[in-house]
Design a protein around this motif. Sequence first.
Motif, PDB file in Angstrom:
ATOM      1  N   MET A 143      15.157  12.137   3.219  1.00 50.00           N
ATOM      2  CA  MET A 143      13.898  11.701   3.797  1.00 50.00           C
ATOM      3  C   MET A 143      13.420  10.471   3.030  1.00 50.00           C
ATOM      4  SD  MET A 143      10.368  13.866   3.994  1.00 50.00           S
ATOM      5  CE  MET A 143       8.969  13.200   4.832  1.00 50.00           C
ATOM      6  N   ILE A 144      12.845   9.528   3.735  1.00 51.60           N
ATOM      7  CA  ILE A 144      12.274   8.344   3.123  1.00 51.60           C
ATOM      8  C   ILE A 144      10.765   8.541   2.964  1.00 51.60           C
ATOM      9  CG2 ILE A 144      11.859   5.863   3.382  1.00 51.60           C
ATOM     10  CD1 ILE A 144      14.772   6.547   2.867  1.00 51.60           C
ATOM     11  N   ILE A 145      10.272   8.231   1.759  1.00 53.59           N
ATOM     12  CA  ILE A 145       8.839   8.233   1.482  1.00 53.59           C
ATOM     13  C   ILE A 145       8.450   6.833   1.026  1.00 53.59           C
ATOM     14  CG2 ILE A 145       8.642  10.704   1.053  1.00 53.59           C
ATOM     15  CD1 ILE A 145       8.825  10.102  -1.964  1.00 53.59           C
ATOM     16  N   TYR A 146       7.155   6.567   0.970  1.00 51.82           N
ATOM     17  CA  TYR A 146       6.684   5.207   0.752  1.00 51.82           C
ATOM     18  C   TYR A 146       5.661   5.121  -0.368  1.00 51.82           C
ATOM     19  CZ  TYR A 146       8.971   4.717   5.187  1.00 51.82           C
ATOM     20  OH  TYR A 146       9.915   4.747   6.176  1.00 51.82           O
ATOM     21  N   LYS A 147       5.768   4.016  -1.105  1.00 52.38           N
ATOM     22  CA  LYS A 147       4.805   3.664  -2.141  1.00 52.38           C
ATOM     23  C   LYS A 147       4.292   2.266  -1.813  1.00 52.38           C
ATOM     24  CE  LYS A 147       2.667   3.776  -6.146  1.00 52.38           C
ATOM     25  NZ  LYS A 147       1.411   4.523  -6.168  1.00 52.38           N
ATOM     26  N   ILE A 148       2.991   2.091  -1.870  1.00 54.43           N
ATOM     27  CA  ILE A 148       2.395   0.775  -1.662  1.00 54.43           C
ATOM     28  C   ILE A 148       2.050   0.206  -3.034  1.00 54.43           C
ATOM     29  CG2 ILE A 148       0.493  -0.512  -0.642  1.00 54.43           C
ATOM     30  CD1 ILE A 148       0.345   1.733   1.509  1.00 54.43           C
ATOM     31  N   PHE A 149       2.595  -0.972  -3.312  1.00 51.68           N
ATOM     32  CA  PHE A 149       2.351  -1.655  -4.578  1.00 51.68           C
ATOM     33  C   PHE A 149       1.606  -2.956  -4.361  1.00 51.68           C
ATOM     34  CE2 PHE A 149       6.168   0.636  -6.287  1.00 51.68           C
ATOM     35  CZ  PHE A 149       5.569   1.179  -7.403  1.00 51.68           C
ATOM     36  N   ARG A 150       0.713  -3.283  -5.274  1.00 48.82           N
ATOM     37  CA  ARG A 150       0.153  -4.635  -5.349  1.00 48.82           C
ATOM     38  C   ARG A 150       1.245  -5.533  -5.932  1.00 48.82           C
ATOM     39  NH1 ARG A 150      -3.550  -0.933  -6.721  1.00 48.82           N
ATOM     40  NH2 ARG A 150      -5.443  -0.884  -5.502  1.00 48.82           N
ATOM     41  N   ALA A 151       1.119  -6.842  -5.737  1.00 46.85           N
ATOM     42  CA  ALA A 151       2.168  -7.782  -6.150  1.00 46.85           C
ATOM     43  C   ALA A 151       2.521  -7.648  -7.629  1.00 46.85           C
ATOM     44  CB  ALA A 151       1.748  -9.210  -5.819  1.00 46.85           C
ATOM     45  N   ASP A 152       1.518  -7.521  -8.496  1.00 45.83           N
ATOM     46  CA  ASP A 152       1.806  -7.425  -9.929  1.00 45.83           C
ATOM     47  C   ASP A 152       2.503  -6.118 -10.279  1.00 45.83           C
ATOM     48  OD1 ASP A 152      -0.632  -6.057  -9.349  1.00 45.83           O
ATOM     49  OD2 ASP A 152      -1.313  -6.273 -11.421  1.00 45.83           O
ATOM     50  N   GLU A 153       2.187  -5.034  -9.577  1.00 44.10           N
ATOM     51  CA  GLU A 153       2.848  -3.745  -9.821  1.00 44.10           C
ATOM     52  C   GLU A 153       4.303  -3.795  -9.373  1.00 44.10           C
ATOM     53  OE1 GLU A 153      -1.372  -1.429  -9.025  1.00 44.10           O
ATOM     54  OE2 GLU A 153       0.160  -1.480  -7.445  1.00 44.10           O
ATOM     55  N   TRP A 154       4.551  -4.435  -8.253  1.00 44.18           N
ATOM     56  CA  TRP A 154       5.916  -4.598  -7.747  1.00 44.18           C
ATOM     57  C   TRP A 154       6.715  -5.492  -8.702  1.00 44.18           C
ATOM     58  CZ3 TRP A 154       9.860  -2.810  -5.499  1.00 44.18           C
ATOM     59  CH2 TRP A 154      10.862  -3.610  -4.947  1.00 44.18           C
ATOM     60  N   ALA A 155       6.109  -6.560  -9.174  1.00 39.73           N
ATOM     61  CA  ALA A 155       6.778  -7.452 -10.120  1.00 39.73           C
ATOM     62  C   ALA A 155       7.142  -6.699 -11.401  1.00 39.73           C
ATOM     63  CB  ALA A 155       5.898  -8.656 -10.424  1.00 39.73           C
ATOM     64  N   HIS A 156       6.253  -5.843 -11.862  1.00 39.52           N
ATOM     65  CA  HIS A 156       6.528  -5.039 -13.057  1.00 39.52           C
ATOM     66  C   HIS A 156       7.752  -4.156 -12.846  1.00 39.52           C
ATOM     67  CE1 HIS A 156       5.703  -2.639 -16.676  1.00 39.52           C
ATOM     68  NE2 HIS A 156       6.042  -1.615 -15.923  1.00 39.52           N
ATOM     69  N   LEU A 157       7.827  -3.479 -11.727  1.00 38.14           N
ATOM     70  CA  LEU A 157       8.981  -2.620 -11.434  1.00 38.14           C
ATOM     71  C   LEU A 157      10.262  -3.444 -11.404  1.00 38.14           C
ATOM     72  CD1 LEU A 157      10.382   0.013 -10.656  1.00 38.14           C
ATOM     73  CD2 LEU A 157       9.619  -0.353  -8.300  1.00 38.14           C
ATOM     74  N   ARG A 158      10.210  -4.591 -10.764  1.00 36.06           N
ATOM     75  CA  ARG A 158      11.410  -5.425 -10.651  1.00 36.06           C
ATOM     76  C   ARG A 158      11.856  -5.971 -12.009  1.00 36.06           C
ATOM     77  NH1 ARG A 158       9.078  -9.239  -7.238  1.00 36.06           N
ATOM     78  NH2 ARG A 158      10.635 -10.695  -7.980  1.00 36.06           N
ATOM     79  N   THR A 159      10.931  -6.332 -12.860  1.00 33.50           N
ATOM     80  CA  THR A 159      11.324  -6.906 -14.153  1.00 33.50           C
ATOM     81  C   THR A 159      11.636  -5.848 -15.205  1.00 33.50           C
ATOM     82  OG1 THR A 159       9.020  -7.147 -14.862  1.00 33.50           O
ATOM     83  CG2 THR A 159      10.039  -9.046 -13.777  1.00 33.50           C
ATOM     84  N   GLN A 160      10.909  -4.731 -15.187  1.00 34.38           N
ATOM     85  CA  GLN A 160      11.095  -3.691 -16.202  1.00 34.38           C
ATOM     86  C   GLN A 160      12.108  -2.623 -15.798  1.00 34.38           C
ATOM     87  OE1 GLN A 160       9.625  -4.045 -19.287  1.00 34.38           O
ATOM     88  NE2 GLN A 160       9.076  -6.019 -18.358  1.00 34.38           N
ATOM     89  N   GLY A 161      12.384  -2.514 -14.495  1.00 32.84           N
ATOM     90  CA  GLY A 161      13.346  -1.528 -14.026  1.00 32.84           C
ATOM     91  C   GLY A 161      12.767  -0.159 -13.753  1.00 32.84           C
ATOM     92  N   GLU A 162      11.539   0.059 -14.170  1.00 33.61           N
ATOM     93  CA  GLU A 162      10.857   1.321 -13.883  1.00 33.61           C
ATOM     94  C   GLU A 162       9.359   1.137 -14.074  1.00 33.61           C
ATOM     95  OE1 GLU A 162      12.689   4.083 -16.639  1.00 33.61           O
ATOM     96  OE2 GLU A 162      10.965   3.934 -17.959  1.00 33.61           O
TER      97      GLU A 162
END
Length: 116
Positions: free
Chosen positions: A1-20
């Motif tokens: 099943m697919i679930i969803y998380k809504i991120f603000r741009a800075d939160e998404w950038a954090h995930l992409r750069t930090q890996g978690e």
Amino acid sequence: MIIYKIFRADEWAHLRTQGETLGAPVDLADGYVHFSTAGQAEDTAAKHFAGHDDLMLVAVDTDRLGDDLKWEVSRGDALFPHLYRALRLGDVVWAQPLPLKDGTHRFPAGYAEAEG
């Protein structure tokens, strides 16, 4: 099943750069990462992200989360998925912008059909 998380741009950038990530401030305060199902995501966007247009809709496959994902009663007595560990970039299936147009968030075409 697919679930969803809504991120603000800075939160998404954090995930992409930090890996978690442990999520947004509300996630940190509550001790888990909040998610929504396809049927809940639009209401979540309207309730918690009204007026924000720097958002990303992130899709995660529940099979990747194992026993750290719990389904708990929340808004309107509905069950919502909550992740009791850091969300890892490797958990993400896809991410798409969630633009705001005329005061309404525009979800990607077919996002709910991919819930499977």
